[in-house]
Design an enzyme around this catalytic site. Structure first.
Site, mmCIF file in Angstrom:
data_model
loop_
_atom_site.group_PDB
_atom_site.id
_atom_site.type_symbol
_atom_site.label_atom_id
_atom_site.label_comp_id
_atom_site.label_asym_id
_atom_site.label_seq_id
_atom_site.Cartn_x
_atom_site.Cartn_y
_atom_site.Cartn_z
ATOM 1 C CG LEU A 1 39.096 28.447 6.676
ATOM 2 C CD1 LEU A 1 39.500 27.812 5.291
ATOM 3 C CD2 LEU A 1 37.679 28.852 6.614
ATOM 4 C CG ASP B 1 46.821 24.177 15.303
ATOM 5 O OD1 ASP B 1 47.455 24.730 15.199
ATOM 6 O OD2 ASP B 1 45.570 24.343 14.711
ATOM 7 C CG ASP C 1 56.006 20.408 12.898
ATOM 8 O OD1 ASP C 1 55.463 20.728 11.647
ATOM 9 O OD2 ASP C 1 57.535 20.668 13.213
ATOM 10 C CB SER D 1 44.331 29.221 -1.584
ATOM 11 O OG SER D 1 43.802 30.406 -1.839
ATOM 12 C CE1 TYR E 1 48.377 29.944 1.403
ATOM 13 C CE2 TYR E 1 47.010 31.179 -0.131
ATOM 14 C CZ TYR E 1 47.030 30.423 1.147
ATOM 15 O OH TYR E 1 45.736 29.968 1.212
ATOM 16 C CE LYS F 1 46.778 26.738 0.860
ATOM 17 N NZ LYS F 1 46.251 25.704 2.015
ATOM 18 C CG PHE G 1 36.309 31.813 3.975
ATOM 19 C CD1 PHE G 1 35.335 31.139 4.547
ATOM 20 C CD2 PHE G 1 36.583 31.727 2.607
ATOM 21 C CE1 PHE G 1 34.390 30.436 3.863
ATOM 22 C CE2 PHE G 1 35.803 30.924 1.753
ATOM 23 C CZ PHE G 1 34.486 30.228 2.353
ATOM 24 C CB THR H 1 40.546 33.002 8.925
ATOM 25 O OG1 THR H 1 41.212 33.912 8.338
ATOM 26 C CG2 THR H 1 40.009 32.197 8.025
#
Length: 254
Positions: free
Chosen positions: A18, A37, A57, A147, A160, A164, A193, A195
């Site tokens: 994304l 990144d 980071d 998400s 996770y 989110k 998605f 990805t």
């Protein structure tokens, strides 16, 4: 906000998925883009689309500040921040009699939530010192990635989903906080998605996942996510909102 080559943008997690689609779309719209990144091939990926790559980071104060200093020296203070960096290691609360590793839970929170907030707070402080844009009066736009797991977390997604859900939950208070500085803040909650992670699955597995989406019954295209980011940037009345981008899916327990 209208984009041109005077607008500096930062995209975290921009070396793939994304984030990469978003960086590509922002460059096509005229902005100067820096990708933050930790990917080893990030420089090559950034070069493909004419973006700047800075190895950062987002869990480290020093790394983030060094990255911001380098980027600002090269392309000015950012008016756009898009946070796409994140991790999603699955783990049950109890698995084979063993409890969820707290170190793993804390790592997910550190990257997805604390890393996002670190970028938001550092960038907002710099944006607040910019002159308001003549056409809109705004100083900056921040888009975070939540998400659908924030609302429909599945088995194995406790860490996770928590990270989110927190991003979704802090969207409005941050937008209210930064309103005095004319900085808008929204979050996108993407569904399933296409990805690199999902594209690595067998075709039948991808097809099965896509069929779970009511309509259109397919995986989301990262360019559709990027298109929504661009719309948020351009639509000056979008603020404080969490937008689901998911084809009307509501995730099953597993």
């Amino acid at each position: 906000m209208n984009l041109d080559d005077t607008i500096s943008a930062i995209v975290t997690g921009g070396a793939s998925g994304l984030g990469f689609a978003t960086a590509r779309v922002l460059i096509a719209a005229g902005a100067r883009v820096a990708i933050f990144d930790v990917s080893d091939d990030g420089a090559d990926r950034a070069a493909e689309i004419g973006a700047r790559f800075v190895k950062v980071d987002i869990t480290s104060d020093d790394s983030v500040q060094n990255g911001l200093d380098e980027t600002r020296a090269a392309q000015g203070v950012e008016r756009i921040l898009v946070n796409c960096a994140g991790i999603a290691p699955p783990a049950r609360v109890i698995s084979k009699g063993q409890s969820h590793l707290m170190s793993l839970f804390e790592e997910v929170i550190s990257v997805n939530l604390s890393g996002t907030f670190r970028m938001v707070s550092r960038c907002a402080a710099a944006m607040a010192g910019l002159e308001p844009m003549a056409d809109t009066g705004e100083r900056g736009v921040i888009v975070n990635t939540a998400s659908v797991a924030a609302f429909d977390g599945q088995i194995g997604q406790a860490a996770y989903a928590a990270s989110k859900a927190a991003i979704a939950g802090m969207t409005l208070p941050i937008a209210r906080d930064l309103a005095q500085s004319a900085i808008r803040v929204c979050s996108i909650a993407p569904g399933i998605f296409g990805t690199p992670l999902l594209k690595g699955l067998p075709d039948h597995a991808q097809e099965s996942l896509g069929k779970q989406v009511p309509f259109p019954s397919r995986l989301g295209d990262p360019d559709e996510f990027a298109g929504l980011v661009l719309h948020i940037i351009r639509n000056g009345y979008l603020n404080g909102e969490v937008i689901r981008l998911d084809g009307a899916i509501r995730m099953a327990p597993r």
